[in-house]
Scaffold this motif. Sequence first.
Motif, short mmCIF file in Angstrom:
data_model
loop_
_atom_site.label_atom_id
_atom_site.label_comp_id
_atom_site.label_asym_id
_atom_site.label_seq_id
_atom_site.Cartn_x
_atom_site.Cartn_y
_atom_site.Cartn_z
N ILE A 176 0.66 -1.26 0.18
CA ILE A 176 0.01 -0.10 -0.11
C ILE A 176 0.72 1.45 0.08
O ILE A 176 0.55 2.37 -0.75
N SER A 177 1.94 1.12 0.64
CA SER A 177 2.82 2.40 0.75
C SER A 177 3.45 2.57 -0.52
O SER A 177 3.53 3.86 -1.06
N ALA A 178 3.95 1.53 -1.30
CA ALA A 178 4.25 1.72 -2.81
C ALA A 178 3.34 2.19 -3.60
O ALA A 178 3.70 3.27 -4.20
N ALA A 179 2.24 2.22 -3.41
CA ALA A 179 1.27 2.41 -4.41
C ALA A 179 0.95 3.82 -4.19
O ALA A 179 0.71 4.55 -4.86
N ILE A 180 0.90 4.22 -2.75
CA ILE A 180 0.58 5.74 -2.28
C ILE A 180 1.79 6.53 -2.93
O ILE A 180 1.47 7.61 -3.61
N LYS A 181 3.01 5.99 -2.79
CA LYS A 181 4.43 6.65 -3.19
C LYS A 181 4.35 7.05 -4.78
O LYS A 181 5.02 7.65 -5.32
N SER A 182 3.84 6.06 -5.47
CA SER A 182 3.98 6.11 -6.96
C SER A 182 2.45 6.79 -7.61
O SER A 182 2.53 6.92 -8.73
N SER A 183 1.46 7.42 -6.75
CA SER A 183 0.43 7.97 -7.31
C SER A 183 0.75 9.41 -7.53
O SER A 183 1.51 9.97 -7.22
N ASP A 184 0.08 9.88 -8.44
CA ASP A 184 -0.01 11.19 -8.87
C ASP A 184 -0.28 12.20 -7.83
O ASP A 184 0.51 13.19 -7.79
N ARG A 185 -1.11 12.02 -7.01
CA ARG A 185 -1.41 12.96 -5.59
C ARG A 185 -0.09 13.03 -4.85
O ARG A 185 0.24 14.23 -4.81
N TYR A 186 0.72 12.01 -4.53
CA TYR A 186 1.69 12.03 -3.79
C TYR A 186 2.97 12.77 -4.56
O TYR A 186 3.54 13.44 -3.99
N GLU A 204 6.26 15.13 4.43
CA GLU A 204 5.59 13.87 4.41
C GLU A 204 4.44 13.57 4.98
O GLU A 204 3.59 12.93 4.89
N SER A 205 4.14 14.11 6.39
CA SER A 205 3.20 14.02 7.44
C SER A 205 2.14 14.77 6.67
O SER A 205 0.88 14.16 6.94
N GLU A 206 2.19 15.84 5.93
CA GLU A 206 0.99 16.50 5.43
C GLU A 206 0.51 15.71 4.34
O GLU A 206 -0.83 15.64 3.87
N ILE A 207 1.46 14.98 3.46
CA ILE A 207 0.90 14.28 2.26
C ILE A 207 0.26 13.16 2.81
O ILE A 207 -1.01 12.54 2.29
N LYS A 230 -1.39 12.77 5.54
CA LYS A 230 -2.71 13.34 6.21
C LYS A 230 -3.67 13.20 5.22
O LYS A 230 -4.79 13.10 5.28
N SER A 231 -3.17 14.12 3.81
CA SER A 231 -4.14 14.14 2.77
C SER A 231 -4.89 12.88 2.22
O SER A 231 -5.82 12.94 1.57
N PHE A 232 -4.10 11.80 2.53
CA PHE A 232 -4.56 10.51 1.91
C PHE A 232 -5.83 9.79 2.91
O PHE A 232 -6.26 8.80 2.53
N ASP A 233 -5.93 10.56 3.83
CA ASP A 233 -6.80 10.17 4.96
C ASP A 233 -7.98 11.03 5.12
O ASP A 233 -9.02 10.63 5.84
N VAL A 249 -18.46 5.58 -11.29
CA VAL A 249 -19.27 6.06 -10.29
C VAL A 249 -18.75 7.20 -9.68
O VAL A 249 -17.63 7.22 -9.35
N ASP A 250 -19.70 8.17 -9.28
CA ASP A 250 -19.00 9.25 -8.57
C ASP A 250 -19.39 8.68 -7.02
O ASP A 250 -20.46 8.31 -6.66
N THR A 251 -18.25 9.26 -6.23
CA THR A 251 -18.38 8.63 -4.69
C THR A 251 -17.66 9.47 -3.85
O THR A 251 -17.06 10.38 -4.40
N VAL A 252 -17.76 9.22 -2.58
CA VAL A 252 -16.78 9.91 -1.71
C VAL A 252 -16.06 8.87 -0.82
O VAL A 252 -16.45 7.92 -0.21
N MET A 253 -14.75 9.07 -0.87
CA MET A 253 -13.70 8.18 0.10
C MET A 253 -12.44 8.70 0.02
O MET A 253 -11.92 9.84 -0.67
N THR A 254 -11.60 8.36 1.14
CA THR A 254 -10.54 8.84 0.96
C THR A 254 -9.52 8.30 0.04
O THR A 254 -9.49 7.12 -0.56
N PRO A 255 -8.36 9.10 -0.56
CA PRO A 255 -7.29 8.54 -1.46
C PRO A 255 -6.92 7.22 -1.01
O PRO A 255 -6.73 6.37 -1.87
N ARG A 256 -6.53 7.07 0.33
CA ARG A 256 -5.86 5.65 1.00
C ARG A 256 -7.00 4.67 0.40
O ARG A 256 -6.65 3.65 0.02
#
Length: 790
Positions: free
Chosen positions: A407-417, A427-430, A432-435, A452-459
């Motif tokens: 999961i960590s590797a996927a987060i760090k390879s994402s466009d958002r990160y 790093e802590s701000e980033i 936090k944004s995933f939650d 579909v349109d939805t609401v969820m955290t990036p994580r």
Amino acid sequence: MQFTKLLHYSCNYMSIKLKKKIVKWIWGIALFPFVFLFLMIVLINWGVFGKMPTFEDLENPQSELATEVYAEDGSGNYTLLGRYALKNRSHVEYKELSSHLVKALIATEDVRFVKHSGIDYRSLVRVLFKTVLGRNNKYGGGSTITQQLALNLYSERSSNKIKRVIQKLQEWVTAVNLEKNYTKSEIITMYFNTIPFGYESYGIRTAAQTYFNKLPADLKLEEAALMVGILNAPSWYNPNKHPERAKERRNIVLNQMLKYGYLEKKVYDSISKLDIKLNFKLANHNTGYGTYFRETLRQIMKMPKPDPKNYRFKTREEYVSDSIQWERNPLFGWCNKNLVNGRPYNIDRDGLKIYTTIDAKMQQYAEESVVEHLSKTLQPQFNDSKRYRRNFPFSNLIKESLVKESISAAIKSSDRYRSMKKSGYSESEIMKSFDDTVQMTVFSWKGKNNEVDTVMTPRDSIWYYKSILRVAFMAVEPNTGRIKAYVGGHNFKYFKFDNTWQGRRQIGSTIKPFLYTLAFQEGWNPCSKVFNNTQVIQLPEGGVWSPETSEKEEYIGKEINLKLALALSSNNVSAYLIQRISPYALAEICHRFGLTGYMDPTPAICLGSSDMSLFEMAAAYNVFPSKGMYTYPFFVSHIDDKHGTRLATFIPDKKEVISEETAYTTVNLMQGVTLGGTGTRVRQYVPYSMDVAGKTGTTNNNSDGWFIGYVPKLTVGVWVGNEDRGAYLMGDGARMSLPIWGLFMKKVLANKKIPIRDTDKFEIPPSIDKSMFTCPNDDDKGNTETTNNT
């Protein structure tokens, strides 16, 4: 008295002199604009205010043309598969334009088009008095069609008023020069080829396909009027989003046609009442058939010559593989190997026409089969397993630390990160944004257009996407190597990774046909018998290796022939053979079959521990129905330039790998797999009488499911798995991948225009003794003799 006369004379003289001065001033003021205009035109011609088109530019106007990719339509012709473009533009000839289009354009934009020489002076006077001085915009502008063409070809509209005046004068000069060099019909054609219509559709051909899925020549009167109408403001009069506005604008065009005699009153009354009816098909890289194929083809053609400096973050194998491709594959890096006007071809601008080997109907069937099995069966079944898993989609056997790492590797390879990291966030701000919950649109089999349109955290979205199953599919023609269908995934918009070309996964039991082929070359035959016992192999470095087996108890401990062993996919027999043949020999023959990945020469090689791409595996299996000849699969039959001149023709690259006799022997054994072995499920889709050979493959813990099967005229490979190898699936290759193969083949057989029949038979070499396939005490399982009496 004399003084009075003198004074009168002086006054008259001064009055005459003043009058002359006034007249001179009036003439000066009147002539000044014309003198100024003349000087400006001279300066413009000299290029003082910017480069003007040269005579050569006028003779050869440069407009960015989309490269068009074509597929075979099954009748000897080609159908458009997609385009590569910065501006989605395709050319038409004047004869390809509907007469309604020409009449609508002239009536609306430039009614004196056939009379003027680029500038309509009557329109200029109207603009001066009614639009500029009278401030009444309803009378429109004064630009002729030729002036608008000049703007489209050689410049872009400036928002600065002073620059716009200069630009307007430049348009005049260019328009006059265009009129000198081209006929009126040529100017009309160039206009329709360059004008934007919205939705990144440049030119009438692309626009007609986007809005009506038609050619320009086939547009009806009301459709042609709509096309001309939206030119005024494509976004405002967008018929897909604003049909009422578009209808009103269309009727204005029809009224202009009525006004100038291009339309009868009764026709106008009838047509103007019609509502707008579109057959809207938005063409971009994410839509249409063959999205993965088109992108992979683009990347292959654009590849630069391999340079070690550019492979610092890649493996040596990738550099070697690309270097070999550069030397041996003429399509690999084609744009950089071939030059036009001293520069490499630009696939997005040079208007190439690429004619591929893809069969349009087979491509459609392949994509439909993938969607049907994944959406209706496999993905729902996989989702049901969520209740049994602690960290869905990961197996409970996967350590918690490995799950977190994934999961960590996927987060760090994402466009958002990457974007936040580049912007200087900590790093802590980033993290936090995933939650933090956000609105987003995600892929879903259940949503309209699969989203579909939805609401969820990036994580949570990362966890969600890891649960979506992935797929690869390729169909290739025996003997020719022509790729007929290619699917790198099920939704290019959300999953860009091409699992067919880029993906490399463990191949499992699909390696076994190569092992058996090697055994036949070493003197074994289909009826050679082996005790089906647990094998324990001493390893050179110490220790032992023993394969696991899932065979039925009724066959364990018994002597079985190789025909039955392959049908059962016996791990014990494979281990027995690898001890006597050697892992090095198996790796060597696999490389001869075109498998380029590293193969660790240990006993486990016989169970498919190596990673390969489906592209290579389908090509390797294609050797068997090709009578022992390996043909490198190729995408493209020929390439033409924008004028239709042939630039390149591609032919199969063949080499003999095994003898025809050995190839057929393996074919015969692999038929047994589909007649009573692990691939029997095939017969749910095709009749038992049909010659089908193939092999299933499943890797450790069901991480990957394979089925590669072939009939006399087509080889088809399918892989299904997950992004993470730790997300173990439900079932084996026969359940995960084989149904896609079966659904596809069923559709192909139902289409009588495709020359594949269930009566096709594998050709038996004259030198083959058919009795070699009838073994003493042969079990029905794996006995295929009766299917080969051709």
